[in-house]
Design a protein around this motif. Sequence first.
Motif, short mmCIF file in Angstrom:
data_model
loop_
_atom_site.label_atom_id
_atom_site.label_comp_id
_atom_site.label_asym_id
_atom_site.label_seq_id
_atom_site.Cartn_x
_atom_site.Cartn_y
_atom_site.Cartn_z
N TYR A 172 0.83 -1.20 0.00
CA TYR A 172 0.00 0.00 0.00
C TYR A 172 0.87 1.25 0.00
N TYR A 208 0.07 5.27 1.33
CA TYR A 208 -0.80 6.24 1.96
C TYR A 208 -0.06 7.57 1.97
N GLN A 224 -0.05 11.62 4.02
CA GLN A 224 -0.58 12.45 5.10
C GLN A 224 -0.07 13.87 4.89
N VAL A 228 -4.44 10.49 7.70
CA VAL A 228 -3.77 9.61 6.74
C VAL A 228 -4.78 9.18 5.67
N PHE A 254 -5.61 6.97 2.07
CA PHE A 254 -5.24 5.85 1.22
C PHE A 254 -5.01 6.32 -0.21
N SER A 309 -3.54 0.25 -3.42
CA SER A 309 -3.12 -1.06 -2.92
C SER A 309 -2.69 -1.92 -4.11
N PHE A 315 3.55 7.21 3.13
CA PHE A 315 3.82 5.98 3.88
C PHE A 315 3.59 4.78 2.97
#
Lengths: 112, 112
Positions: A33, A35, A37, A43, A45, A48, A91
């Motif tokens: 994944y 992500y 922020q 956070v 998405f 995936s 992330f």
Amino acid sequence: EPEVTQTPSHQVTQMGQEVILRCVPISNHLYFYWYRQILGQKVEFLVSFYNNEISEKSEIFDDQFSVERPDGSNFTLKIRSTKLEDSAMYFCASRTNSEKLFFGSGTQLSVL
Amino acid sequence: AQTVTQSQPEMSVQEAETVTLSCTYDTSENNYYLFWYKQPPSRQMILVIRQEAYKQQNATENRFSVNFQKAAKSFSLKISDSQLGDTAMYFCALPARPPLVFGKGTRLSVIA
């Protein structure tokens, strides 16, 4: 304990430039994944990846974004032409079939 | 759609005291997990604790425990014997489609 590794920890780029953010997920993990922020926000998405293809993506993940797993270990996020609003902490995360998601320590992207 | 709500943007607690962070959620799933993640100033995302919805027993990890009320869709985090190192943003999260929906977070400050 195994970790998700992200490099670099901080990336500075000029608006319009391409950036590649790199991640090495935990070796026996199957789902990957990204992500992001934005500072002070929650956070969100992005995408995936499973079985060598995108399984889900959000509205944020437009044509400027792409992901790749070029070999058995790396998982990259490419932003083709960065915008100021792409500045965020990105992330990477991975997991096995379990729902427990392991996060990397993040790459702070600053677009100037 | 799955949602996660954290109604306390900021909280503070004296060192060695106990604090409870609130989280409510909405999901149509019957079997699911719930997570609390900690994000210290380094901005790394660290899994604190997880709860499986089919388990009635509340999860506990050392000083961290949850109060899971499935019918009320409530999932609060209790931190006992608070330490200065607990100062961080705390995010409640729910696996969903897209994977992992986060709340907006609660900023916890532990005061000496």
